[in-house]
Design an enzyme around this catalytic site. Structure first.
Site, short mmCIF file in Angstrom:
data_model
loop_
_atom_site.label_atom_id
_atom_site.label_comp_id
_atom_site.label_asym_id
_atom_site.label_seq_id
_atom_site.Cartn_x
_atom_site.Cartn_y
_atom_site.Cartn_z
N GLU A 1 -24.36 31.97 9.31
CA GLU A 1 -23.48 32.82 10.11
C GLU A 1 -24.17 33.08 11.44
OE1 GLU A 1 -21.30 37.20 10.23
OE2 GLU A 1 -23.11 36.90 9.04
N ASP B 1 -25.64 34.77 5.24
CA ASP B 1 -25.13 35.89 6.02
C ASP B 1 -26.16 36.29 7.07
OD1 ASP B 1 -23.18 38.14 6.37
OD2 ASP B 1 -24.94 39.32 5.79
#
Length: 458
Positions: free
Chosen positions: A218, A189
């Site tokens: 990400e 993330d």
């Protein structure tokens, strides 16, 4: 290296086995009732219960958004990286899920947020009391820092040697613990928040357990530098190109130029990057693309990369921006009459049986019409090649296409996998018609003569 098909699940909303939620499963999400603390009760055992569905879809890997203990339904605010959220289950539930997935040749990718964690974690509570954990958190100008100033997401000080050991370096670190349990891959993330040096260190330590463990980041940016460090990224750069081309704000001719440069800069590592159209962070496909949604999905599956299906998209689920894109899985739509599901199943089958789409290079195709996007994928032989043509306009188009294929002889036919449309060859170029708001994925097949073959020595 080859592309794979992934399936993203937001665990709280897929299927509930233990029924530990605090709202009924089919309660609609509204602006009034929305809260990050609303739990529908989807769990790991529930995912395992639906293994037959995932197997029938024929996906290669499952990507779960975070499963670690937290206070929210999205769980990007981890309280403990070493513990599974009790609402989702426990370590045995994860172990059993992994066993069943692997038995069915499906890999598991877990999500981890290393840039920040919950302000209610024991680490942060200790930090507030000036205990040793204070070094675990970023501290600037007399205060802790928070991701995008959300006070529930306090940022971690990844420059701390002790913290890096705990999170991914030591043999008993959090990421290595779950990898050793059987987790195949990791999605990082906010990878852009971690920085290049930390990303390199994470990759090095996780791959010390085996080169087959992929690290996907990400990243909402141009892929080039990021995929030199990681195995791939969530390719939102594709997403914006596809969206803008289909909404008319980007000419297909310009989109083709951008795609060509992006793929050239990224190299074949782009095959492991995830081709994104929707996710837990963005509206669902039909909300974004309207009646052009099939054109978007065709591009998702045929551009170099690994198409990632957000749960329920294959059923035609709809939902606007977060939280409405996070509705519960609509299992009643799983039936033989669901046209969206039939479309996805056909496309998945085509992808899985096409070496060109899984491994092939990308070739620019020049069209006589700047409002047509076309490209060519090929691995070794013209016989495995796929010519993709997209007409996003409201007009039928007469097209002539030019691309680098020396064996495209007049003795070839080009047939569309999804319609009865055919293109024909004129001196190494391709001619034909493409209806308005349509697409074609054309495969090439030599004309059948009784005795003659133009390819007898080719």
């Amino acid at each position: 290296m080859e592309a794979k098909i992934g399936y993203q699940i937001f665990p709280d909303r897929f299927y509930s086995y233990y029924n530990r939620g605090n709202v009924k499963w089919n309660t609609p999400i509204t602006a009034k009732n929305y809260s990050a603390h609303t739990m529908y009760g989807g769990d790991l055992k529930g995912i395992q219960e639906k293994i037959d569905y995932l197997k029938e879809l024929n996906v290669d890997f499952l990507y779960l958004t975070p499963i670690f203990e937290s206070n929210s339904n999205h769980r990007y605010d981890a309280k403990d990286y070493f513990k599974i959220d009790p609402i989702l289950g426990d370590e045995n539930d994860l172990k059993n899920l992994i066993t069943v997935l692997h038995k069915n040749n499906i890999e598991l990718c877990l999500d981890i947020a290393l840039n920040h964690m919950s302000n209610e974690s024991i680490w942060f509570k200790n930090a507030l009391n000036n205990e040793k954990e204070k070094e675990f958190f970023r501290y600037e100008n007399g205060d802790f820092t928070y991701w995008r100033d959300h006070k529930s997401l306090v940022e971690l000080n990844l420059e701390s040697k002790n913290l890096r050991k705990i999170l991914w370096q030591d043999e008993n670190s959090a990421m290595k613990k779950w990898t050793k349990l059987g987790v195949d891959h990791w999605r990082l993330d906010c990878a852009y928040d971690l920085g290049f040096d930390i990303l390199k260190d994470i990759v090095k330590h996780i791959k010390s357990l085996g080169e087959n463990h992929d690290i996907i980041g990400e990243v909402w940016a141009y892929p080039k530098e990021w995929i030199q460090i990681m195995d791939g990224i969530m390719n939102y750069y594709y997403t914006v190109i596809i969206r803008n081309m289909l909404n008319g704000s980007l000419k297909p001719k310009i989109a083709a130029e951008i795609l060509k440069n992006t793929i050239k800069d990224s190299g074949m590592k782009i095959l492991k990057s995830w081709n994104m159209l929707s996710s837990h962070d963005s509206p669902r496909i039909k909300n974004t693309f309207g009646n052009k949604w099939k054109l978007a999905v065709i591009m998702q599956f045929t551009l170099p990369g690994s198409p990632l299906i957000y749960y329920g998209e294959e059923l035609g689920m709809e939902g606007d921006h977060d939280p409405f894109c996070r509705g519960v899985m609509e299992w009643d739509k799983v039936n033989e009459n669901n046209e969206t599901l039939k479309f996805y199943m056909k496309l998945i089958d085509l992808f899985n049986n096409s070496i060109a789409l899984k491994k092939g290079k990308y070739y620019e195709v020049i069209s006589n019409d700047e409002n047509i996007l076309a490209y060519y994928r090929k691995y070794n032989s013209i016989r495995d090649g796929k010519l993709v043509v997209i007409n996003p306009t409201n007009e039928d188009k007469e097209i002539q296409l030019y691309f680098e294929e020396s064996l495209l002889l007049d003795a070839m036919h080009l047939f569309d996998h999804f319609s009865d449309n055919e293109l024909y060859i004129e001196m190494g170029s391709v001619k034909g018609k493409i209806p308005a708001n349509s697409f074609g994925i054309f495969h090439m097949k030599p004309r059948e003569y009784k005795t003659y073959s133009a390819y007898k020595r080719l």
